[in-house]
Design an enzyme around this catalytic site. Structure first.
Site, PDB file in Angstrom:
ATOM      1  CB  CYS A 146      -1.478  -2.608  -4.851  1.00 25.84           C
ATOM      2  SG  CYS A 146      -1.264  -3.136  -3.703  1.00 25.84           S
ATOM      3  CB  ALA A 148      -1.624  -2.588 -12.341  1.00 24.58           C
ATOM      4  N   PRO A 149      -4.743   0.082 -12.797  1.00 27.28           N
ATOM      5  CG  PRO A 149      -6.413   0.549 -13.640  1.00 27.28           C
ATOM      6  CD  PRO A 149      -5.620  -0.325 -12.951  1.00 27.28           C
ATOM      7  N   GLY A 151      -4.238   4.923 -11.953  1.00 27.49           N
ATOM      8  CA  GLY A 151      -4.818   6.042 -12.139  1.00 27.49           C
ATOM      9  C   GLY A 151      -3.841   7.336 -11.454  1.00 27.49           C
ATOM     10  CE  LYS A 152      -6.719   4.816  -5.721  1.00 27.14           C
ATOM     11  NZ  LYS A 152      -7.495   4.068  -6.794  1.00 27.14           N
ATOM     12  CD  GLU A 170      -0.995  -5.608 -10.005  1.00 28.06           C
ATOM     13  OE1 GLU A 170      -1.806  -4.153  -9.869  1.00 28.06           O
ATOM     14  OE2 GLU A 170      -2.153  -6.592 -10.415  1.00 28.06           O
ATOM     15  CG  ASP A 198       2.706 -10.865  -2.803  1.00 31.57           C
ATOM     16  OD1 ASP A 198       2.595  -9.959  -2.202  1.00 31.57           O
ATOM     17  OD2 ASP A 198       2.694 -12.307  -2.306  1.00 31.57           O
ATOM     18  CG  ASP A 220      -5.584   2.116  -4.333  1.00 36.35           C
ATOM     19  OD1 ASP A 220      -6.901   1.965  -3.687  1.00 36.35           O
ATOM     20  OD2 ASP A 220      -5.751   1.446  -5.697  1.00 36.35           O
ATOM     21  CB  CYS A 274     -12.779   0.635  -3.356  1.00 38.71           C
ATOM     22  SG  CYS A 274     -12.086  -0.881  -4.217  1.00 38.71           S
TER      23      CYS A 274
HETATM   24  C1  SAM Z   1      -7.419  -1.659  -6.072  1.00 40.72           C
HETATM   25  S1  SAM Z   1      -6.488  -2.310  -7.208  1.00 40.72           S
HETATM   26  C2  SAM Z   1      -5.380  -0.769  -7.463  1.00 40.72           C
HETATM   27  C3  SAM Z   1      -5.930  -0.490  -8.384  1.00 40.72           C
HETATM   28  C4  SAM Z   1      -4.699   1.260  -8.311  1.00 40.72           C
HETATM   29  N1  SAM Z   1      -4.125   1.455  -7.142  1.00 40.72           N
HETATM   30  C5  SAM Z   1      -4.955   2.548  -9.681  1.00 40.72           C
HETATM   31  O1  SAM Z   1      -5.455   3.482  -9.156  1.00 40.72           O
HETATM   32  O2  SAM Z   1      -5.096   2.614 -11.048  1.00 40.72           O
HETATM   33  C6  SAM Z   1      -5.051  -3.632  -6.583  1.00 40.72           C
HETATM   34  C7  SAM Z   1      -4.050  -3.668  -6.735  1.00 40.72           C
HETATM   35  O3  SAM Z   1      -3.807  -4.849  -6.610  1.00 40.72           O
HETATM   36  C8  SAM Z   1      -2.964  -5.847  -7.249  1.00 40.72           C
HETATM   37  N2  SAM Z   1      -2.534  -7.063  -5.982  1.00 40.72           N
HETATM   38  C9  SAM Z   1      -3.603  -7.906  -5.691  1.00 40.72           C
HETATM   39  N3  SAM Z   1      -2.195  -8.148  -4.464  1.00 40.72           N
HETATM   40  C10 SAM Z   1      -1.437  -7.979  -4.688  1.00 40.72           C
HETATM   41  C11 SAM Z   1      -0.413  -7.763  -4.022  1.00 40.72           C
HETATM   42  N4  SAM Z   1       0.025  -9.356  -2.512  1.00 40.72           N
HETATM   43  N5  SAM Z   1       1.211  -7.503  -4.384  1.00 40.72           N
HETATM   44  C12 SAM Z   1       0.551  -6.228  -5.316  1.00 40.72           C
HETATM   45  N6  SAM Z   1      -0.026  -6.168  -5.386  1.00 40.72           N
HETATM   46  C13 SAM Z   1      -1.246  -6.721  -5.721  1.00 40.72           C
HETATM   47  C14 SAM Z   1      -4.636  -5.823  -8.019  1.00 40.72           C
HETATM   48  O4  SAM Z   1      -3.885  -7.111  -9.039  1.00 40.72           O
HETATM   49  C15 SAM Z   1      -4.764  -5.098  -8.411  1.00 40.72           C
HETATM   50  O5  SAM Z   1      -4.299  -4.538  -9.653  1.00 40.72           O
END
Ligand code: SAM
Length: 357
Positions: A146, A148-149, A151-152, A170, A198, A220, A274
């Site tokens: 998961c 976006a955006p 950083g990790k 993402e 997904d 994440d 988080c």
């Molecule tokens: C906590 S953020 C991730 C931040 C990212 N790891 C970073 O450090 O930039 C969680 C992300 O999961 C995405 N997300 C939500 N449901 C998801 C799914 N079923 N499969 C994949 N990504 C999903 C969201 O759109 C969001 O971008």
């Protein structure tokens, strides 16, 4: 004080929920954190800045590391704030820093050449913890589920010294486009493949996976976000409800199950959120371990507390809970890290698990 009381009133259902494991002092500190701006934090990109040789404080004026830090200091000087804000070191990473005064926002430093050319990234300290805890090595095959955006993702690639292969996933197309831009700008498109979809649908035979399992997976997870609430941003809390927490817990369980199928025997799975609720952290992990007995909790790859001086800086770090509401979790749950939000850190949870060989 009035702001803290207002936060408690506005977020009464959340505070009642958290009162099941936080005492009055912690709840007060939490309301304070929700009303207090966080200091700007940033890190150096170790693929572009050689940080290996110099130590804090910046002694060697000619090192690339010093050059970037000095450019930040010059920009801080130019803000004419009194006293002049300083660059402070991060207790868990020698490549991460904080600006000493919370009135300095990212916008004040975003024009720096080092930021524009990707030598310096603004990122919260808590967010830096998860990729450091993965322990990714050069040559590994890694999935950021998961992402976006991103950083990790960038930090995972740095840990791998740009060698190996990374699949990032993402679900949100607009966020995935931003993720892709960030990867391209970092010059990492050769080793990173972006998939939009997904994460629960990723399987070994998915085209983005191509039958090759992963040495490490970072999940994440999307979460209720209780660790990143800011009263100045109603969007950060307006969705909160118990149903919101439970909806995320179900999604997290589905993502973890998919991650399990994608992990090599011996591979490591790092799960982070988080948010603060046990329902999205220890309880999700406990359910996962019951369902997949070939997984066990292992140490985080980041040694956080190396001496007393450093330990004193982590008053807001605690171990994962080993019980909740009379329910016991495995003792190893204490290997998880909980970060309580304050003016330096967002709230965070991270745990690392390994699949049996
Ligand atoms: C906590 S953020 C991730 C931040 C990212 N790891 C970073 O450090 O930039 C969680 C992300 O999961 C995405 N997300 C939500 N449901 C998801 C799914 N079923 N499969 C994949 N990504 C999903 C969201 O759109 C969001 O971008």
């Amino acid at each position: 004080m009035a702001a803290v009381a207002r936060a408690r009133r506005t977020l009464e259902p959340l505070f009642s929920h958290l009162a099941s494991f936080l005492g009055p002092t912690d709840l007060h500190a939490l309301a304070h954190a929700y009303t207090t701006p966080r200091n700007t934090t940033f890190r150096l990109n170790t693929l572009k800045v050689d940080t290996a040789t110099t130590r804090w404080p910046v002694g060697d004026k000619t090192s690339p590391r010093s050059e970037v830090l000095q450019s930040v200091e010059a920009a801080l000087m130019a803000t004419s704030r009194k006293p002049t804000p300083r660059v402070l070191p991060c207790p868990f990473s020698r490549n991460a820093f904080m600006v000493s005064h919370p009135s300095i926002a990212v916008k004040h430093l975003a024009g720096l050449p080092a930021h524009k050319d990707g030598r310096l990234h603004f990122q919260s300290w808590s967010s830096m913890l998860a990729p450091l805890c993965v322990g990714a090595q050069p040559g590994w095959r890694v999935l950021d589920m998961c992402a976006a955006p991103g950083g990790k993702t960038l930090m995972l690639c740095e840990a791998m010294r740009g060698v190996g292969s990374v699949v990032v996933n993402e679900i949100d197309a607009a966020r995935a486009a931003r993720l892709k831009r960030n990867i391209d700008t970092a010059g990492l498109s050769d080793i990173v493949r972006v998939n939009v979809g997904d994460g629960r649908k990723l399987a070994p035979n998915h085209p983005a996976v191509g039958g090759e399992l992963f040495d490490a997976i970072l999940l994440d997870a999307p979460c209720g976000g209780e660790g990143i609430i800011a009263m100045s941003e109603p969007a950060s809390y307006k969705h909160w409800s118990l149903a919101w927490v439970q909806k995320h817990a179900r999604l997290q369980a589905g993502l973890l199950a998919a991650a399990h199928a994608l992990l090599k025997p011996g591979g490591v799975l790092t799960y982070s959120t988080c948010t603060l609720s046990v329902e999205e952290n220890e309880l999700v992990v406990d359910g996962f371990l019951e369902r997949f007995p070939d997984m066990s909790i292992v140490n985080l790859a980041l040694p956080l507390v190396s001496d007393q001086e450093v330990a004193e800086r982590y008053a807001n770090f605690t171990a994962g809970f080993t019980h909740h509401h009379g329910q016991g979790f495995p003792q190893e749950m204490a290997k998880a890290l909980r970060v309580f939000p304050n003016e330096h850190y967002e709230g965070f949870f991270v745990i690392r698990m390994q699949k049996r060989e």
